[in-house]
Scaffold this active site. Structure first.
Site, PDB file in Angstrom:
ATOM      1  CE  LYS A  66      -4.120  -1.797   2.344  1.00 24.44           C
ATOM      2  NZ  LYS A  66      -4.929  -1.549   3.252  1.00 24.44           N
ATOM      3  CG  ASP A  99      -8.388   0.606   3.371  1.00 25.18           C
ATOM      4  OD1 ASP A  99      -9.195  -0.198   2.886  1.00 25.18           O
ATOM      5  OD2 ASP A  99      -7.048   0.612   3.580  1.00 25.18           O
TER       6      ASP A  99
END
Ligand code: ATR
Length: 269
Positions: A66, A99
């Site tokens: 990420k 997220d």
């Protein structure tokens, strides 16, 4: 021609994203497919360049890539703030982070307001970071509590906006004063299913307890919350809603949330 999407990470074989997105494509009769690819950190640049060259449309990005992918995409402002990308639109080259949006949506669909509410966020890792930025944007009053107190304080300082950081030693009092408790740690995750950050005697019936752990679906924390009469939201909701936000970004279509949720819950049975 069929549109190709995927998720990259390592390990990746247990990812539920393929099942979730393929169910959505099928429900909307879209000629698209979503696959999982095991990718090592050293290969990220080659993979992104190859995927784009081959005409792939979108990628999700998971652990441990990420942060690394940020070097090779244009950053959406929120992803830049969070310091992590979980969604890439290969047609524009922009990297996003959905997220935190997933958590916000999951709360929204359960009619949980954030503005002006006291939110106790447990944990100070990558997940906590993504969630905290969103909560602050929504006007929540946030306390971050973490096993390693210094990490909580450091994250609170990074986020600013009056966010407080503390350790886990005063959890009792913190939960008493909280409207919403979010567990962003791995506590309670399989195989440690009997672990919980808090017990029912620490909770009150007006509390909302959201656990981002989805394996098991009902964690010990959530069963304790249920016993205390608190409202519970499980980790499947975060998984589904972060995926739905990715889907929306890639396809500009309304994601079939219920189909996606059912696919994930069936896969976890
Ligand atoms: P992620 O990016 O998935 O959030 P991470 O950065 O490794 O993962 O963070 C994991 C979080 O779970 C941390 O807040 C960690 O606390 P520490 O900062 O003290 O390590 C928390 N955590 C993991 N195991 C824990 C445990 N047994 N008890 C309490 N907190 C725990």
């Amino acid at each position: 021609m069929k549109k190709v999407y995927g998720v990259i990470g390592d390990p990746i074989e247990h990812s539920l994203s393929p099942v979730m997105h393929n169910a959505a494509f099928e429900a909307l009769e879209m000629d698209s497919i979503y696959l999982a690819f095991r990718v090592k950190v050293k290969d990220v640049e080659a993979v992104l360049s190859g995927a784009k060259t081959m005409g792939m449309v979108g990628l999700n990005v998971t652990v441990p890539l990420k942060e690394k992918v940020m070097d090779y995409v244009k950053l959406d402002p929120l992803a830049r703030k969070i310091g992590a990308v979980n969604t890439i639109d290969l047609t524009t080259g922009i990297g996003y982070n959905t997220d935190g949006l997933g958590v916000r949506r999951a709360l929204e669909v359960r009619d949980v307001q954030l503005s002006g509410r006291n939110v106790l966020l447990i944990g100070a890792g990558g997940a906590a970071r993504a969630i905290a930025f969103l909560l602050v944007e929504e006007g929540a009053d946030i306390t971050i509590a973490n096993r390693t107190k210094e990490r909580a304080i450091s994250l609170a300082d990074t986020i600013g906006g009056g966010v407080k950081g503390t350790g886990l030693d005063e959890l009792d009092g913190l939960i008493e004063g909280a409207d919403i408790l979010i567990n962003s740690t791995t506590v309670g995750m399989h195989p440690n299913v009997n672990d919980s950050i808090a017990s029912s005697d620490m909770m009150h019936p007006d509390l909302v307890v959201f656990d981002i752990v989805y394996n098991p679906i009902e964690t010990k924390l959530l069963s304790e919350a249920r016993r205390a009469g608190a409202k519970t939201i499980d980790g499947v909701m975060m998984l589904v809603h972060q995926g739905a936000e990715s889907f929306r970004l890639w396809t500009a279509q309304k994601p079939p949330i219920e189909v996606m949720e059912r696919a994930v819950r069936d896969a976890l049975k």
